[in-house]
Design a protein around this motif. Structure first.
Motif, PDB file in Angstrom:
ATOM      1  N   LEU B  55       0.890  -1.247   0.040  1.00 26.56           N
ATOM      2  CA  LEU B  55       0.073  -0.009  -0.064  1.00 26.56           C
ATOM      3  C   LEU B  55       0.818   1.278  -0.046  1.00 26.56           C
ATOM      4  O   LEU B  55       0.403   2.236  -0.469  1.00 26.56           O
ATOM      5  CB  LEU B  55      -0.880   0.147   1.178  1.00 26.56           C
ATOM      6  CG  LEU B  55      -1.942  -1.072   1.263  1.00 26.56           C
ATOM      7  CD1 LEU B  55      -2.785  -1.001   2.622  1.00 26.56           C
ATOM      8  CD2 LEU B  55      -2.971  -1.017   0.320  1.00 26.56           C
ATOM      9  N   ASN B  76      -1.105  -3.864  -8.142  1.00 23.88           N
ATOM     10  CA  ASN B  76      -2.504  -4.108  -7.967  1.00 23.88           C
ATOM     11  C   ASN B  76      -2.473  -5.880  -7.864  1.00 23.88           C
ATOM     12  O   ASN B  76      -3.407  -6.458  -6.848  1.00 23.88           O
ATOM     13  CB  ASN B  76      -3.401  -3.743  -9.138  1.00 23.88           C
ATOM     14  CG  ASN B  76      -3.195  -2.384  -9.297  1.00 23.88           C
ATOM     15  OD1 ASN B  76      -3.539  -1.736  -8.333  1.00 23.88           O
ATOM     16  ND2 ASN B  76      -3.097  -1.842 -10.544  1.00 23.88           N
ATOM     17  N   ARG B  79      -1.121  -6.811  -4.443  1.00 22.96           N
ATOM     18  CA  ARG B  79      -2.137  -6.614  -3.432  1.00 22.96           C
ATOM     19  C   ARG B  79      -3.326  -7.665  -3.605  1.00 22.96           C
ATOM     20  O   ARG B  79      -3.750  -8.150  -2.662  1.00 22.96           O
ATOM     21  CB  ARG B  79      -2.618  -5.199  -3.508  1.00 22.96           C
ATOM     22  CG  ARG B  79      -1.774  -4.379  -2.748  1.00 22.96           C
ATOM     23  CD  ARG B  79      -2.729  -3.100  -3.047  1.00 22.96           C
ATOM     24  NE  ARG B  79      -1.649  -1.942  -3.627  1.00 22.96           N
ATOM     25  CZ  ARG B  79      -1.870  -0.750  -4.087  1.00 22.96           C
ATOM     26  NH1 ARG B  79      -3.323  -0.613  -4.543  1.00 22.96           N
ATOM     27  NH2 ARG B  79      -1.341   0.102  -4.476  1.00 22.96           N
ATOM     28  N   ARG B  80      -3.505  -8.190  -4.613  1.00 25.71           N
ATOM     29  CA  ARG B  80      -4.364  -9.115  -4.888  1.00 25.71           C
ATOM     30  C   ARG B  80      -4.123 -10.513  -4.788  1.00 25.71           C
ATOM     31  O   ARG B  80      -4.983 -11.360  -4.196  1.00 25.71           O
ATOM     32  CB  ARG B  80      -5.168  -8.900  -6.403  1.00 25.71           C
ATOM     33  CG  ARG B  80      -6.362  -9.548  -6.667  1.00 25.71           C
ATOM     34  CD  ARG B  80      -7.129  -8.916  -7.837  1.00 25.71           C
ATOM     35  NE  ARG B  80      -6.276  -9.135  -9.122  1.00 25.71           N
ATOM     36  CZ  ARG B  80      -5.811  -8.038  -9.803  1.00 25.71           C
ATOM     37  NH1 ARG B  80      -6.355  -7.044  -9.583  1.00 25.71           N
ATOM     38  NH2 ARG B  80      -4.919  -8.301 -10.835  1.00 25.71           N
ATOM     39  N   THR B  85      -5.241  -8.939   3.358  1.00 27.44           N
ATOM     40  CA  THR B  85      -5.061  -7.718   4.430  1.00 27.44           C
ATOM     41  C   THR B  85      -6.271  -7.930   5.270  1.00 27.44           C
ATOM     42  O   THR B  85      -7.352  -7.852   4.761  1.00 27.44           O
ATOM     43  CB  THR B  85      -4.986  -6.454   3.894  1.00 27.44           C
ATOM     44  OG1 THR B  85      -3.899  -6.356   2.849  1.00 27.44           O
ATOM     45  CG2 THR B  85      -4.271  -5.415   5.346  1.00 27.44           C
ATOM     46  N   HIS B  91     -13.480  -3.518   7.880  1.00 25.55           N
ATOM     47  CA  HIS B  91     -13.721  -2.869   6.646  1.00 25.55           C
ATOM     48  C   HIS B  91     -14.252  -3.616   5.670  1.00 25.55           C
ATOM     49  O   HIS B  91     -13.886  -3.847   4.405  1.00 25.55           O
ATOM     50  CB  HIS B  91     -12.118  -2.587   6.051  1.00 25.55           C
ATOM     51  CG  HIS B  91     -11.513  -1.175   6.440  1.00 25.55           C
ATOM     52  ND1 HIS B  91     -12.402  -0.433   7.189  1.00 25.55           N
ATOM     53  CD2 HIS B  91     -10.084  -1.156   6.707  1.00 25.55           C
ATOM     54  CE1 HIS B  91     -11.427   0.706   7.715  1.00 25.55           C
ATOM     55  NE2 HIS B  91     -10.143   0.254   7.405  1.00 25.55           N
ATOM     56  N   LEU B  92     -15.484  -4.237   6.053  1.00 30.64           N
ATOM     57  CA  LEU B  92     -16.357  -4.936   5.001  1.00 30.64           C
ATOM     58  C   LEU B  92     -17.344  -3.744   4.520  1.00 30.64           C
ATOM     59  O   LEU B  92     -17.574  -2.735   5.023  1.00 30.64           O
ATOM     60  CB  LEU B  92     -17.236  -5.940   5.974  1.00 30.64           C
ATOM     61  CG  LEU B  92     -16.790  -6.875   6.621  1.00 30.64           C
ATOM     62  CD1 LEU B  92     -17.626  -8.005   7.393  1.00 30.64           C
ATOM     63  CD2 LEU B  92     -15.790  -7.826   5.817  1.00 30.64           C
ATOM     64  N   LEU B  93     -17.693  -4.112   3.263  1.00 33.80           N
ATOM     65  CA  LEU B  93     -18.447  -3.294   2.633  1.00 33.80           C
ATOM     66  C   LEU B  93     -20.066  -3.347   2.980  1.00 33.80           C
ATOM     67  O   LEU B  93     -20.534  -4.312   2.501  1.00 33.80           O
ATOM     68  CB  LEU B  93     -18.249  -3.099   1.029  1.00 33.80           C
ATOM     69  CG  LEU B  93     -16.902  -3.071   0.534  1.00 33.80           C
ATOM     70  CD1 LEU B  93     -16.822  -2.697  -1.086  1.00 33.80           C
ATOM     71  CD2 LEU B  93     -16.353  -1.500   1.416  1.00 33.80           C
ATOM     72  N   PRO B  95     -22.980  -2.406   2.033  1.00 36.48           N
ATOM     73  CA  PRO B  95     -24.048  -2.722   0.991  1.00 36.48           C
ATOM     74  C   PRO B  95     -24.150  -4.220   0.486  1.00 36.48           C
ATOM     75  O   PRO B  95     -25.027  -4.639  -0.067  1.00 36.48           O
ATOM     76  CB  PRO B  95     -24.131  -1.855  -0.077  1.00 36.48           C
ATOM     77  CG  PRO B  95     -23.168  -0.887   0.365  1.00 36.48           C
ATOM     78  CD  PRO B  95     -22.243  -1.444   1.403  1.00 36.48           C
ATOM     79  N   LEU B  96     -22.903  -4.513   0.498  1.00 36.20           N
ATOM     80  CA  LEU B  96     -22.827  -6.095  -0.022  1.00 36.20           C
ATOM     81  C   LEU B  96     -22.994  -7.252   1.083  1.00 36.20           C
ATOM     82  O   LEU B  96     -22.731  -6.964   2.153  1.00 36.20           O
ATOM     83  CB  LEU B  96     -21.221  -6.366  -0.706  1.00 36.20           C
ATOM     84  CG  LEU B  96     -20.832  -5.174  -1.408  1.00 36.20           C
ATOM     85  CD1 LEU B  96     -19.348  -5.496  -2.028  1.00 36.20           C
ATOM     86  CD2 LEU B  96     -21.717  -4.940  -2.593  1.00 36.20           C
ATOM     87  N   PRO B 105     -12.376  -9.356  -3.879  1.00 35.31           N
ATOM     88  CA  PRO B 105     -10.904  -9.216  -4.468  1.00 35.31           C
ATOM     89  C   PRO B 105     -10.812  -9.847  -5.934  1.00 35.31           C
ATOM     90  O   PRO B 105     -10.202  -9.503  -6.796  1.00 35.31           O
ATOM     91  CB  PRO B 105     -10.172  -9.963  -3.536  1.00 35.31           C
ATOM     92  CG  PRO B 105     -10.553  -9.882  -2.210  1.00 35.31           C
ATOM     93  CD  PRO B 105     -12.275 -10.199  -2.465  1.00 35.31           C
ATOM     94  N   ARG B 107     -13.424  -9.822  -8.006  1.00 35.49           N
ATOM     95  CA  ARG B 107     -13.961  -9.036  -8.956  1.00 35.49           C
ATOM     96  C   ARG B 107     -13.246  -8.014  -9.691  1.00 35.49           C
ATOM     97  O   ARG B 107     -13.267  -7.448 -10.759  1.00 35.49           O
ATOM     98  CB  ARG B 107     -15.174  -7.930  -8.279  1.00 35.49           C
ATOM     99  CG  ARG B 107     -16.397  -8.839  -8.024  1.00 35.49           C
ATOM    100  CD  ARG B 107     -17.485  -7.665  -7.375  1.00 35.49           C
ATOM    101  NE  ARG B 107     -18.524  -8.124  -6.912  1.00 35.49           N
ATOM    102  CZ  ARG B 107     -19.529  -8.565  -7.614  1.00 35.49           C
ATOM    103  NH1 ARG B 107     -19.554  -8.636  -8.825  1.00 35.49           N
ATOM    104  NH2 ARG B 107     -20.692  -9.164  -6.970  1.00 35.49           N
ATOM    105  N   PHE B 108     -11.831  -7.867  -9.032  1.00 33.13           N
ATOM    106  CA  PHE B 108     -10.857  -6.947  -9.535  1.00 33.13           C
ATOM    107  C   PHE B 108      -9.670  -7.561 -10.346  1.00 33.13           C
ATOM    108  O   PHE B 108      -8.639  -7.209 -10.927  1.00 33.13           O
ATOM    109  CB  PHE B 108     -10.212  -6.023  -8.557  1.00 33.13           C
ATOM    110  CG  PHE B 108     -11.294  -5.410  -7.822  1.00 33.13           C
ATOM    111  CD1 PHE B 108     -11.881  -4.133  -8.580  1.00 33.13           C
ATOM    112  CD2 PHE B 108     -11.639  -5.541  -6.374  1.00 33.13           C
ATOM    113  CE1 PHE B 108     -12.998  -3.559  -7.915  1.00 33.13           C
ATOM    114  CE2 PHE B 108     -12.539  -4.534  -5.810  1.00 33.13           C
ATOM    115  CZ  PHE B 108     -13.364  -3.793  -6.605  1.00 33.13           C
ATOM    116  N   GLY B 109      -9.729  -9.038 -10.314  1.00 36.49           N
ATOM    117  CA  GLY B 109      -8.861  -9.806 -11.249  1.00 36.49           C
ATOM    118  C   GLY B 109      -9.283 -11.318 -11.187  1.00 36.49           C
ATOM    119  O   GLY B 109      -9.430 -11.812 -10.176  1.00 36.49           O
ATOM    120  N   ARG B 153     -12.129 -13.167   3.447  1.00 35.94           N
ATOM    121  CA  ARG B 153     -11.896 -12.286   2.071  1.00 35.94           C
ATOM    122  C   ARG B 153     -10.611 -12.327   1.955  1.00 35.94           C
ATOM    123  O   ARG B 153      -9.984 -12.316   0.711  1.00 35.94           O
ATOM    124  CB  ARG B 153     -12.447 -10.876   2.584  1.00 35.94           C
ATOM    125  CG  ARG B 153     -12.298  -9.856   1.386  1.00 35.94           C
ATOM    126  CD  ARG B 153     -12.909  -8.514   1.696  1.00 35.94           C
ATOM    127  NE  ARG B 153     -12.363  -7.818   2.731  1.00 35.94           N
ATOM    128  CZ  ARG B 153     -12.785  -6.872   3.413  1.00 35.94           C
ATOM    129  NH1 ARG B 153     -13.578  -5.986   2.723  1.00 35.94           N
ATOM    130  NH2 ARG B 153     -11.728  -6.202   4.214  1.00 35.94           N
TER     131      ARG B 153
END
Lengths: 427, 222
Positions: B55, B76, B79-80, B85, B91-93, B95-96, B105, B107-109, B153
């Motif tokens: 980071l 990226n 980190r993925r 981490t 640090h959960l989102l 609305p999900l 994670p 979704r981004f790769g 996660r």
């Protein structure tokens, strides 16, 4: 990732709807301009093509027409040179020009009030014309009866008279039509004795003049005779020699219109020489200017809407800073964050565009019958006013999304460039 | 293996004042090792974790993972795939759902097929005891449950290193102990290194290797 972006939009659905209202308003404005003006232009163009012969050249000394069709420079030029009188000599000369197949003169008759005998009230300030009318003249959208004799005593009236007395057009045939000097316009008339004059005619024809303003039409010689008598000229010839005709309709051969027009303009200095194309161009110019002003309003509202989207997206970034930090720590790239935010702003644009279009299409669907009725009452022969064009709809939706994306670009770049450590520390 | 060589990190507070958070730190961490960085607030332990997590890339010195400088990795992808981490605040989102948070994670790769990702999510949620809560939202979970989701996660991409920043800091002692046990079991079962940061001496004692961070320097207590 796309699903995640849409979940963010859904999470802020009320804000999305409210922000998209700006785009909705600009889409409504711009769509009405595009659909409405396009159709208005088509309608005017069709009406002109139906009623005006493209091979016809109009020569006019009417001040009103000159003021409309001439620009300032031409008016200045014409002031230096005396305006040519449209008398019989001129008519004969034009008739002999190469490429001319016919010339008909028109004299405007104003300053009279009209009345159907037996009716209690008169129609003040009637407008009429003196010309050798024919039943199948393209100026008329409908005709009842005949044009009558050229000898006098007979008249063709317009459907405006029937409307004024609320009588069916054909019921006017055979009625007596009276013309008297207009009391309200006294002062324009020559003298007090003129006020006592009254002219009687038998109605032999009723014409629907479409968008023309004529209330009645007399044969040319009869009309001039009436004006000469009313103006106390020695003869019709004296009136024409002194005042001339108001308008000439010059029929040119199909391929000679430009040459004939040019010859007339070179030899004479009339107030205006124009064709149907000139009138159409003039209306196009007016419609163009009107459209431009409306487009300007639409563009201004689109700019205001895009500022609204930008503001909403910047606010979103402040609210989502920690979230951006989280997804960056999960491996989201700058490009992916950029796309997430652009999808959000694009969806706002899309939603606003679709809502605006639905409002416009609904308005078109329900408003069309009313507009068609109003146009038909004004002499336009139309079945529908608005035309649905899928390609225009696609362009409008595409532009709405584009406005959303452009407005979201700066906030998206700002979000993508956030430092993940700082973003995670934010409150 | 993680090798940290002469790592220095300073925060410029003003043109004339720089706070040195890390001062010439050197350390080697073996694969699948479980260790704790212990220190008080402001000692530099979180700075170290941010650097190890990819980071924070503004530092002097070298940090290599599997013999490759982490600055040479795509940040990226690093980190993925290399690290997972876990945060003190979970640090959960919001609305999900639990399942969507674990899948984030991915979704981004695209590391797995969607079915494989879902299967692994079910496996991890089963391991942390929350499979029956996968359609719940974070606000329907307790603090301990949220941290379990965060652990799942962090492991979804099968990383080599788990970085946990005060993972029990917001939990009671019993739940904190359960979380530590969970991390310990994943350390064994998933063959993953677990590096955690804590100020809690008692918690640190449950970890095989402890490195103390004080004023930006490391002291190892064997």
């Amino acid at each position: 990732m796309i699903g995640y972006a849409f979940s963010l939009v859904w999470r802020r659905k009320l804000r999305t709807i409210l922000t998209s209202l700006g785009i909705t308003i600009s889409v409504i404005l711009l769509s009405l301009i595009i659909f409405g003006m396009q159709d208005l232009q088509r309608l005017v163009s069709n009406a002109f093509q139906e009623q005006f012969n493209p091979n016809e050249i109009f020569v006019s000394n009417s001040a009103g027409i000159n003021a409309i069709l001439s620009n300032g420079d031409e008016q200045e030029d014409s002031e230096e040179q005396e305006v040519s009188l449209i008398n019989d000599t001129v008519v004969q000369e034009i008739q002999t020009l190469a490429g001319v197949s016919g010339v008909s003169a028109i004299k405007t008759i104003t300053g009279f009030e009209a009345q159907i005998e037996g009716q209690t009230r008169a129609i003040p300030s009637s407008i009429g014309s003196a010309w050798n009318v024919e039943v199948d003249d393209p100026y008329f959208t409908d005709f009842w009866g005949s044009v009558g004799s050229q000898e006098g005593g007979q008249i063709v009236v317009s459907t405006r008279i029937a409307e004024a007395y609320d009588i069916r057009p054909e019921a006017l045939l055979g009625e007596v039509f009276l013309l008297r000097p207009a009391r309200s316009g006294f002062g324009a008339g020559p003298n007090r004795s003129s006020l006592e004059k009254e002219y009687q005619f038998e109605i032999v024809g009723v014409a629907d003049p479409g968008r023309d303003r004529n209330d009645f039409i007399l044969p040319l010689s009869v009309g001039i005779e009436l004006l000469a008598d009313f103006g106390e000229f020695e003869s019709s010839q004296e009136l024409i020699d002194e005042l001339g005709y108001d308008v000439l309709r010059v029929q040119a051969n199909e391929d000679s219109v430009a040459e004939v027009r040019s010859a007339i303009e070179d030899q004479y200095n009339f107030g205006a020489v124009f064709t149907a194309d000139d009138i159409l161009a003039f209306f196009d110019q007016i419609l163009g200017a009107f459209t431009l002003v409306l487009i300007l309003f639409g563009v201004v509202s689109a700019v205001v809407a895009s500022i609204g989207i930008m503001n909403t997206m910047v606010m979103s970034i402040y609210e989502q800073t920690k979230e951006i930090g989280i997804i960056k720590s999960m491996g989201a790239s700058r490009g992916q964050i950029l796309i997430i935010f652009l999808i959000q702003s694009g969806v706002i644009g899309l939603f606003g565009g679709v809502t605006g279009l639905l409002v416009v299409l609904g308005g078109m669907y329900f408003g069309d019958p009313f507009i068609v009725t109003a146009l038909m009452e004004n002499g336009f022969d139309v079945e529908s006013f608005f035309t649905f064009d899928l390609s225009i709809v696609s362009v409008i939706i595409g532009l709405s999304i584009l406005v959303g994306i452009i407005a979201g670009l700066y906030p998206a770049l700002k979000a993508a460039s956030l430092n993940p450590v700082d973003a995670l520390r934010s409150d | 293996m993680i090798r940290i060589t002469n790592l220095n990190k300073g925060y410029k507070m003003s043109p004339t004042n720089t706070v040195e958070a890390l001062k010439g730190v050197s350390l080697e961490i073996e694969d699948q090792e479980m260790m704790a960085f212990v220190g008080t607030s402001g000692s530099g332990k979180s700075t170290l974790l941010n650097i190890l997590g990819g980071l924070d890339r503004e530092y002097q010195g070298t940090v290599s993972v599997d013999g490759k400088d982490i600055k040479d990795y795509n940040p990226n992808v690093y980190r993925r795939k290399k690290v997972g981490t876990i945060f003190q605040q979970f640090h959960l989102l919001g609305p999900l759902t639990v399942e969507e948070n674990v899948l984030l994670p991915i979704r981004f790769g695209k590391q797995y097929s969607w079915k494989e990702a879902k299967d692994r999510t079910d496996y991890l949620l089963g391991k942390v005891g929350l499979l029956d809560r996968k359609h719940h939202r974070p606000n329907q979970l307790s603090g301990g449950q949220m941290q379990r989701v965060a652990i799942a996660r962090a492991l979804i991409s099968q990383p080599e290193i788990i970085l946990a920043d005060e993972p029990t800091g917001n939990l009671d002692t019993k739940t904190g102990t359960e979380i530590m046990e969970l991390l310990g079991s994943f350390n064994q079962e998933e063959n993953v290194s677990v590096l955690l940061v804590t100020h809690d001496q008692d918690l640190a004692k449950t970890v095989p290797r402890r490195v103390y961070v004080q004023d930006g320097k490391l002291t190892e207590n064997l």
